[in-house]
Design a protein around this motif. Structure first.
Motif, mmCIF file in Angstrom:
data_model
loop_
_atom_site.group_PDB
_atom_site.id
_atom_site.type_symbol
_atom_site.label_atom_id
_atom_site.label_comp_id
_atom_site.label_asym_id
_atom_site.label_seq_id
_atom_site.Cartn_x
_atom_site.Cartn_y
_atom_site.Cartn_z
ATOM 1 N N GLU A 114 18.154 -1.111 47.839
ATOM 2 C CA GLU A 114 17.081 -1.765 47.093
ATOM 3 C C GLU A 114 16.792 -3.153 47.663
ATOM 4 N N ALA A 118 23.327 1.949 46.946
ATOM 5 C CA ALA A 118 21.999 1.942 46.342
ATOM 6 C C ALA A 118 21.530 0.513 46.074
ATOM 7 N N CYS A 168 12.988 3.306 36.080
ATOM 8 C CA CYS A 168 13.450 3.932 37.323
ATOM 9 C C CYS A 168 14.758 3.319 37.810
ATOM 10 N N ARG A 169 15.001 2.080 37.454
ATOM 11 C CA ARG A 169 16.223 1.416 37.928
ATOM 12 C C ARG A 169 17.470 2.112 37.374
ATOM 13 N N ALA A 223 15.247 6.820 47.228
ATOM 14 C CA ALA A 223 14.717 6.441 45.917
ATOM 15 C C ALA A 223 14.976 4.961 45.644
ATOM 16 N N ALA A 224 16.189 4.493 45.980
ATOM 17 C CA ALA A 224 16.514 3.072 45.796
ATOM 18 C C ALA A 224 15.640 2.206 46.691
ATOM 19 N N LEU A 235 10.662 8.733 41.765
ATOM 20 C CA LEU A 235 10.388 7.437 42.395
ATOM 21 C C LEU A 235 9.242 7.542 43.389
ATOM 22 N N VAL A 276 18.978 9.795 47.420
ATOM 23 C CA VAL A 276 19.188 8.742 46.417
ATOM 24 C C VAL A 276 18.893 7.372 47.028
ATOM 25 N N THR A 297 15.441 12.216 41.017
ATOM 26 C CA THR A 297 15.271 10.773 41.214
ATOM 27 C C THR A 297 14.316 10.470 42.353
ATOM 28 N N LYS A 298 14.503 11.121 43.485
ATOM 29 C CA LYS A 298 13.602 10.849 44.609
ATOM 30 C C LYS A 298 12.182 11.319 44.294
ATOM 31 N N VAL A 345 17.922 5.495 39.149
ATOM 32 C CA VAL A 345 18.532 5.368 40.477
ATOM 33 C C VAL A 345 20.017 5.066 40.347
#
Length: 353
Positions: free
Chosen positions: A75, A71, A267-268, A219-220, A296, A216, A292-293, A271
């Motif tokens: 990012e 993740a 959000c960090r 989302a990241a 985000l 996930v 999470t997804k 994730v």
């Protein structure tokens, strides 16, 4: 309880960001988008950092790290809008290949010699008169929005969540490149006409883990892209002048930037926990991946819109290039499940539906 990245993960993050800042400039991304160069060139460079083998066991030539480490990398890649096959080859494919004991292919992925695309689209949301028909180990049908149109192999899921491995060069398989808003990552349609495939898994749990891990990472990716748009907005606001003063001094612009920070920063941790749960809290992993997804996707959309507004008319130009992140966030919203679909799945998991 204090929850954060370890020193090793912070070092991994810093090393990756430094490399991408130096080697994957926006001008180079433009060349990939315009097909002047292939993303394979960048993928080979990422291989030197060990990124393709990040989640592959050391015994197979990989690094042997976990979902949270992946993740962090996702990012970073999105922050620099890096064209790569990270989601498919480095994250989703290894889950199934490890379970199937495909050691040779895992070693080839870690070495950057092979790429594996993901064709889960018809299982996530099947279309009328589409999907995959299976007779024994022979596949026929169509798969839409397949991740990585330049892969050497594809993992294909059927309606029962069984997984099949098919070589891109297999007889009866046709690849049709798709045009999407996000030009930094490639997708395609697979058309299969009695294609011989290798059964990789008959366990729905393997498919589910691969899919949830991918969600996930998406989302990241959105987190990284949104953070980049926010940072670019702050820099621009401090430089752009109107009425003989920088626009960062205007209260309205301050509020826009503050709203982006307030929405994005929580959000960090979301994730990070979702990625942590994939390895350490399996009973929560699926629900966290969906929430999470979905979350985000909404926050990323809002940040992308606001960041573009801070830039004014310049936000729509290729000179600034903000649209690369904007479109990446938009594509992430739909790939592997829209927010609406994910919330419906989350409701089913919790027994509300």
């Amino acid at each position: 309880m204090e929850f954060g990245l370890s020193q090793e993960q912070i070092m991994l993050q810093d090393m990756t960001n430094k490399y991408l800042a130096e080697q994957v400039s926006l001008e180079r991304v433009r060349k990939v988008v315009s097909s002047e160069i292939s993303d394979e060139e960048i993928w080979q460079e990422l291989t030197e950092l060990g990124i393709p083998g990040l989640m592959i066991p050391e015994a197979n030539g990989g690094v042997g790290l976990g979902a949270l480490d992946a993740a962090v990398i996702a990012e970073c890649l999105a922050y620099h809008v890096t064209p790569s096959a990270f989601l498919s080859s480095a994250v989703m494919a290894p889950v199934a290949l490890i379970a199937a004991g495909k050691d040779e292919l895992l070693a080839a992925i870690a070495a950057g010699e092979q790429r594996v695309g993901i064709a889960f689209g018809e299982t996530i949301g099947a279309r009328r008169e589409a999907g995959i028909a299976v007779i024994g180990s022979v596949l026929s049908g169509k798969c839409l929005f397949v991740l990585d149109s330049q892969a050497d192999h594809y993992l294909i899921a059927d309606k029962d969540k069984n997984l099949y491995l098919v070589a891109a060069s297999a007889q009866g398989l046709q690849r049709n490149n798709l045009t999407t808003v996000d030009k930094t990552r490639t997708t395609c349609e697979l058309v299969l006409d009695q294609v011989e495939a290798e059964v990789i898994s008959n366990d729905p749990a393997v498919y589910t883990r691969s899919l949830d891990l991918g969600r996930v990472m998406q989302a990241a990716d959105t987190l990284g892209a949104a953070q980049s748009m926010l940072d670019q907005s702050v820099v621009y606001a401090k430089q752009r002048e109107q009425f003989n003063r920088v626009i960062a001094s205007f209260q309205a612009v301050k509020h826009m930037c503050a709203d982006m920070v307030a929405n994005l920063e929580p959000c960090r941790s979301l994730v990070w926990y979702a990625a942590h749960a994939m390895d350490q809290v399996p009973e929560e992993a699926r629900l966290m991946a969906c929430h999470t997804k979905a979350h985000l996707s909404e926050v990323g959309k809002a940040v992308a819109k606001t960041a573009t507004e801070v830039h004014g008319g310049m936000g729509f130009t290729d000179l600034v290039g903000l649209h690369y992140w904007f479109k990446r966030i938009g594509a992430n919203r739909q790939l592997l499940g829209s927010p609406e679909l994910l919330r419906n799945e989350a409701a089913k998991i919790q027994g509300f539906v």
